[in-house]
Design a protein around this motif. Sequence first.
Motif, mmCIF file in Angstrom:
data_model
loop_
_atom_site.group_PDB
_atom_site.id
_atom_site.type_symbol
_atom_site.label_atom_id
_atom_site.label_comp_id
_atom_site.label_asym_id
_atom_site.label_seq_id
_atom_site.Cartn_x
_atom_site.Cartn_y
_atom_site.Cartn_z
ATOM 1 N N UNK A 1 0.831 -1.196 0.000
ATOM 2 C CA UNK A 1 0.000 0.000 0.000
ATOM 3 C C UNK A 1 0.872 1.256 0.000
ATOM 4 N N UNK A 2 0.658 2.123 -0.964
ATOM 5 C CA UNK A 2 1.327 3.421 -1.065
ATOM 6 C C UNK A 2 0.281 4.430 -1.525
ATOM 7 N N UNK A 3 0.029 5.459 -0.738
ATOM 8 C CA UNK A 3 -1.019 6.418 -1.059
ATOM 9 C C UNK A 3 -0.511 7.849 -0.931
ATOM 10 N N UNK A 4 -1.016 8.718 -1.800
ATOM 11 C CA UNK A 4 -0.762 10.152 -1.705
ATOM 12 C C UNK A 4 -2.108 10.866 -1.623
ATOM 13 N N UNK A 5 -2.232 11.814 -0.684
ATOM 14 C CA UNK A 5 -3.451 12.601 -0.507
ATOM 15 C C UNK A 5 -3.131 14.074 -0.782
ATOM 16 N N UNK A 6 -3.979 14.728 -1.590
ATOM 17 C CA UNK A 6 -3.725 16.103 -2.026
ATOM 18 C C UNK A 6 -4.976 16.946 -1.793
ATOM 19 N N UNK A 7 -4.793 18.128 -1.253
ATOM 20 C CA UNK A 7 -5.902 19.057 -1.038
ATOM 21 C C UNK A 7 -5.367 20.412 -0.623
ATOM 22 N N UNK A 8 -6.232 21.403 -0.591
ATOM 23 C CA UNK A 8 -5.768 22.754 -0.294
ATOM 24 C C UNK A 8 -5.325 22.908 1.161
ATOM 25 N N UNK A 9 -5.997 22.232 2.075
ATOM 26 C CA UNK A 9 -5.597 22.276 3.482
ATOM 27 C C UNK A 9 -5.631 20.870 4.073
ATOM 28 N N UNK A 10 -5.173 19.924 3.307
ATOM 29 C CA UNK A 10 -5.349 18.529 3.663
ATOM 30 C C UNK A 10 -4.499 18.120 4.867
ATOM 31 N N UNK A 11 -3.413 18.824 5.119
ATOM 32 C CA UNK A 11 -2.520 18.398 6.198
ATOM 33 C C UNK A 11 -3.151 18.535 7.584
ATOM 34 N N UNK A 12 -4.151 19.387 7.706
ATOM 35 C CA UNK A 12 -4.795 19.495 9.025
ATOM 36 C C UNK A 12 -5.601 18.248 9.353
ATOM 37 N N UNK A 13 -5.889 17.427 8.332
ATOM 38 C CA UNK A 13 -6.587 16.164 8.548
ATOM 39 C C UNK A 13 -5.639 14.964 8.456
ATOM 40 N N UNK A 14 -4.347 15.216 8.319
ATOM 41 C CA UNK A 14 -3.398 14.130 8.055
ATOM 42 C C UNK A 14 -3.458 13.032 9.110
ATOM 43 N N UNK A 15 -3.372 13.390 10.381
ATOM 44 C CA UNK A 15 -3.349 12.378 11.431
ATOM 45 C C UNK A 15 -4.668 11.622 11.501
ATOM 46 N N UNK A 16 -5.779 12.336 11.297
ATOM 47 C CA UNK A 16 -7.092 11.691 11.312
ATOM 48 C C UNK A 16 -7.217 10.673 10.192
ATOM 49 N N UNK A 17 -6.723 11.025 9.005
ATOM 50 C CA UNK A 17 -6.780 10.119 7.855
ATOM 51 C C UNK A 17 -5.895 8.897 8.103
ATOM 52 N N UNK A 18 -4.694 9.122 8.607
ATOM 53 C CA UNK A 18 -3.780 8.008 8.868
ATOM 54 C C UNK A 18 -4.346 7.081 9.949
ATOM 55 N N UNK A 19 -4.920 7.658 10.984
ATOM 56 C CA UNK A 19 -5.522 6.836 12.051
ATOM 57 C C UNK A 19 -6.639 5.961 11.503
ATOM 58 N N UNK A 20 -7.453 6.517 10.595
ATOM 59 C CA UNK A 20 -8.545 5.746 10.000
ATOM 60 C C UNK A 20 -7.981 4.598 9.159
ATOM 61 N N UNK A 21 -6.913 4.872 8.397
ATOM 62 C CA UNK A 21 -6.304 3.808 7.590
ATOM 63 C C UNK A 21 -5.735 2.703 8.464
ATOM 64 N N UNK A 22 -5.145 3.080 9.580
ATOM 65 C CA UNK A 22 -4.586 2.062 10.482
ATOM 66 C C UNK A 22 -5.684 1.155 11.035
ATOM 67 N N UNK A 23 -6.877 1.727 11.238
ATOM 68 C CA UNK A 23 -8.007 0.922 11.712
ATOM 69 C C UNK A 23 -8.441 -0.105 10.659
ATOM 70 N N UNK A 24 -8.126 0.186 9.380
ATOM 71 C CA UNK A 24 -8.502 -0.727 8.298
ATOM 72 C C UNK A 24 -7.472 -1.856 8.113
ATOM 73 N N UNK A 25 -6.337 -1.757 8.793
ATOM 74 C CA UNK A 25 -5.328 -2.804 8.652
ATOM 75 C C UNK A 25 -5.766 -4.092 9.368
ATOM 76 N N UNK A 26 -5.466 -5.210 8.752
ATOM 77 C CA UNK A 26 -5.822 -6.510 9.344
ATOM 78 C C UNK A 26 -4.814 -6.913 10.420
#
Length: 295
Positions: free
Chosen positions: A270-295
């Motif tokens: 898995x390798x992902x890139x996320x792009x947005x105008x102010x996306x970094x303020x959600x970076x930790x929230x997005x990463x935490x959600x992805x970690x919850x999806x790990x088996x």
Amino acid sequence: MQTRTPLTVITGSLGSGKTTLLRHILSSIPQKIAILMNEFGEIAIDTKIIQGKNVAMADLGGGCVCCSLLGEFEAAVDEIIDTVNPDIIVVETTGVAEPDALVFDIQESLTKVRLDGVITVVDADAMVKYPSIGHTTRMQIEAADIILLNKVDLVTEEQLQAIEAKLQSFNEVAEIVRTQRCQVDLDLLFGIARERLQPEPHHVHQPEFESFSYTTQAILKRECFEGFADKLLEKDVYRAKGFIRFTDRVYLFNFVAGRWELEPFDRDATELVFIGKQVKKYQQEIIDHLKKCEQ
């Protein structure tokens, strides 16, 4: 006298379909082709999508070819010509690039190539969802010799006509070609050789977008990830791309303006890139959600 190698620039906003167009070109064109890619983000996802094809490649990496990487661009072009001697060179710019400086540099500084044309890919669906044309997108449209109006299957005929009128208000010369997944007759794209007088640009490029990446060797639960993808727009993500490893296999993930899709793809992790105008303020929230999806 040495014949100058034709060089085509492919530009367009984030997620419009530039790499999809490259994949179509590589699967269809008989000539020897070299590709230079300038990506936005820490991981060169698009380069990895194209790798493995019968093509010479150079990756210009983190920065914008329209300003900070011009010196690297010139060196990469010269090296490709000296080592590969391709019939055609294609440059895919990052979605945040303003192509005027690149066009000027090609015409003024690169003696071994000639500019064949500028192809601008426009996302019809995104034009409907985000009708305001930003400065960078406007410059990409104005620079075009041909505009590929892509994803036309996602909007109505009335909407398409309104988009075409808007595009023509910025560029009266370029031919507008409607496409789905950038399927287009390649004879339209190459051999343009339009003469143009490109004045020296005097802009200070201020990228509108920021990005971050996420990698893991873990296997992700598909249902969890799909629920995550459905809510990405709420986290100020305009564009996301990369590879997802589920139990059955790895998939190529493409997300643009709320729409997303998965395509089976031969990668390892898995390798992902996320792009947005102010996306970094959600970076930790997005990463935490992805970690919850790990088996």
